[in-house]
Scaffold this motif. Structure first.
Motif, PDB file in Angstrom:
ATOM      1  N   GLN A 110       1.094  -1.584   0.048  1.00  0.00           N
ATOM      2  CA  GLN A 110      -0.503   0.006  -0.360  1.00  0.00           C
ATOM      3  C   GLN A 110       0.894   1.366   0.117  1.00  0.00           C
ATOM      4  N   ILE A 111       1.859   1.017   0.367  1.00  0.00           N
ATOM      5  CA  ILE A 111       3.034   1.889   0.753  1.00  0.00           C
ATOM      6  C   ILE A 111       3.257   2.450  -0.657  1.00  0.00           C
ATOM      7  N   VAL A 112       3.578   1.405  -1.316  1.00  0.00           N
ATOM      8  CA  VAL A 112       4.479   1.341  -2.868  1.00  0.00           C
ATOM      9  C   VAL A 112       3.190   2.188  -3.749  1.00  0.00           C
ATOM     10  N   PRO A 242       2.721  19.419  -0.182  1.00  0.00           N
ATOM     11  CA  PRO A 242       2.684  18.233  -0.464  1.00  0.00           C
ATOM     12  C   PRO A 242       1.325  17.308  -0.343  1.00  0.00           C
ATOM     13  N   PRO A 243       1.636  16.069  -1.148  1.00  0.00           N
ATOM     14  CA  PRO A 243       0.217  15.510  -1.619  1.00  0.00           C
ATOM     15  C   PRO A 243      -0.154  14.609   0.298  1.00  0.00           C
ATOM     16  N   TYR A 244      -0.365  15.964   1.370  1.00  0.00           N
ATOM     17  CA  TYR A 244      -0.889  15.420   2.728  1.00  0.00           C
ATOM     18  C   TYR A 244      -2.188  13.991   2.152  1.00  0.00           C
ATOM     19  N   SER A 245      -3.068  15.006   1.481  1.00  0.00           N
ATOM     20  CA  SER A 245      -5.034  14.450   1.459  1.00  0.00           C
ATOM     21  C   SER A 245      -4.437  13.242   0.771  1.00  0.00           C
ATOM     22  N   PHE A 246      -3.263  13.035  -0.083  1.00  0.00           N
ATOM     23  CA  PHE A 246      -3.569  11.925  -1.067  1.00  0.00           C
ATOM     24  C   PHE A 246      -3.150  10.850  -1.008  1.00  0.00           C
ATOM     25  N   ALA A 247      -1.739  10.846   0.246  1.00  0.00           N
ATOM     26  CA  ALA A 247      -1.068   9.463   0.679  1.00  0.00           C
ATOM     27  C   ALA A 247      -1.634   8.207   1.584  1.00  0.00           C
ATOM     28  N   THR A 248      -2.831   8.324   2.146  1.00  0.00           N
ATOM     29  CA  THR A 248      -3.688   7.586   2.580  1.00  0.00           C
ATOM     30  C   THR A 248      -3.067   5.977   2.108  1.00  0.00           C
ATOM     31  N   LEU A 249      -2.932   5.650   2.948  1.00  0.00           N
ATOM     32  CA  LEU A 249      -3.143   3.645   2.835  1.00  0.00           C
ATOM     33  C   LEU A 249      -5.006   2.712   2.083  1.00  0.00           C
ATOM     34  N   GLU A 250      -4.358   2.615   1.044  1.00  0.00           N
ATOM     35  CA  GLU A 250      -6.192   2.456   0.971  1.00  0.00           C
ATOM     36  C   GLU A 250      -6.292   0.999   2.066  1.00  0.00           C
ATOM     37  N   ASP A 251      -7.366   0.926   1.980  1.00  0.00           N
ATOM     38  CA  ASP A 251      -7.739  -0.833   3.200  1.00  0.00           C
ATOM     39  C   ASP A 251      -6.979  -1.962   2.167  1.00  0.00           C
ATOM     40  N   ALA A 252      -6.611  -2.740   2.499  1.00  0.00           N
ATOM     41  CA  ALA A 252      -5.333  -3.906   2.646  1.00  0.00           C
ATOM     42  C   ALA A 252      -6.989  -4.852   2.187  1.00  0.00           C
TER      43      ALA A 252
END
Lengths: 252, 66
Positions: A110-112, A242-252
């Protein structure tokens, strides 16, 4: 005194040498932990200040909250200037480096994905505000004219305000639609509390847009054009961030 | 209050994120790692935290003589 590892952001290809001499929260050295092609920016913090009990207290202290948020943001910006960066939420802390690595492994895919999503892109904030006072003032001004006239004026004011609210919401939707088409991704955030932001009128739009770096100028120009086109709405923009609002991890 | 400072809690240098916008993002977004991270913010009502902290300060500022 027990210590923890404070995580600021995950990035790629940032070597420990690149942060040598850079200070982080509390003046501690900024460090890089490299793992499977990812670089995590960390520093050591005192758990007397950043432990769970201390945090409950400190998060209520505006001076502490602001200093910590600014310190976190400084490191995120440092990383974002050097490559794709996924910022961590405020006060993400592990007991030790083994904990950091375990967490990275857990969320690796998810980080990738998050890094791929934000690479070469920045965040812009656009807000719109609608006036709210005019209709009420009209009702008050006519109020002295007697019973029936007052009721008519009041009804007209209520209807006027409803029409004004609907127009303001339609404007917000239009702004968001147009700007979303220029962005790679967008998010509507909840309207801010006027007691915090100090804004007047009603916040009809509080949105974040993920924009390709090359399109940043065009995006800013479009915001200005929309602001001119809708003189009744007050429009404000911020960025590039910086892209704060868009670096959220999708649910696994 | 002018349009330009309508959405900032305090004056910041140009280009810097207003604190209220930064907290929107640092508390409402960002990478959240699951697992045995020491600090679990899940137990704290973040909206309440920032409202409480900030309103106390805003009010304190308003009460000060100018």
């Amino acid at each position: 005194m027990s210590e923890g590892r404070y995580l600021y952001a995950v990035t790629r290809d940032l070597s420990p040498d690149a942060v040598a001499g850079t200070r982080a929260l509390g003046g501690s050295p900024l460090e890089v932990i490299e793992h499977r092609g990812l670089s995590v920016l960390v520093s050591t913090v005192d758990l007397d200040e950043f432990g769970e009990d201390a945090l409950r207290r400190n998060l209520e202290d505006l001076a502490w909250l602001e200093a910590t948020a600014r310190g976190h943001d400084d490191v995120v910006r440092f990383a974002a200037e050097r490559g794709a960066t996924a910022p961590m939420r405020l006060v993400t802390i592990c007991l030790d480096d083994a904990g950091v690595l375990a967490r990275l492994d857990d969320s690796y895919d998810q980080i990738v994905q998050a890094l791929a999503r934000v690479e070469g892109r920045t965040e812009w904030s656009v807000k719109a505000f609608a006036p709210t006072a005019a209709a009420e003032e009209r009702a008050t001004a006519v109020g002295a004219g007697g019973g029936a006239a007052y009721l008519r004026a009041r009804k007209a004011a209520v209807e006027g305000r409803r029409a004004q609210d609907e127009a303001a919401m339609a404007t917000a939707e239009e702004l968001h639609d147009v700007l979303s088409r220029l962005a790679v991704a967008s998010r509507r955030l909840p309207p801010q509390d006027p007691r915090l932001s100090g804004h007047e009128g009603r916040m009809t739009l509080n949105a974040a847009y993920l924009v390709d770096e090359a399109d940043g100028d065009a995006f800013a120009r479009e915001v200005e054009r929309l602001a001119r086109e809708h003189p009744d709405a007050r429009v404000s923009a911020g960025g590039p961030w910086p892209p704060y609002s868009f670096a959220t991890l999708e649910d696994a | 209050m002018s349009v330009h400072n309508a959405d900032v809690v305090e004056a910041r240098p140009a280009g810097e994120i207003a604190l209220v916008d930064l907290l929107d993002r640092l508390l409402g977004a960002g990478v959240v790692l699951a697992g045995d991270v020491v600090i679990s913010l899940a137990g704290i009502d973040l909206v309440q935290v920032r409202l409480h902290a900030l309103i106390m300060t805003v009010r304190a500022g308003m009460d000060e003589p100018r």
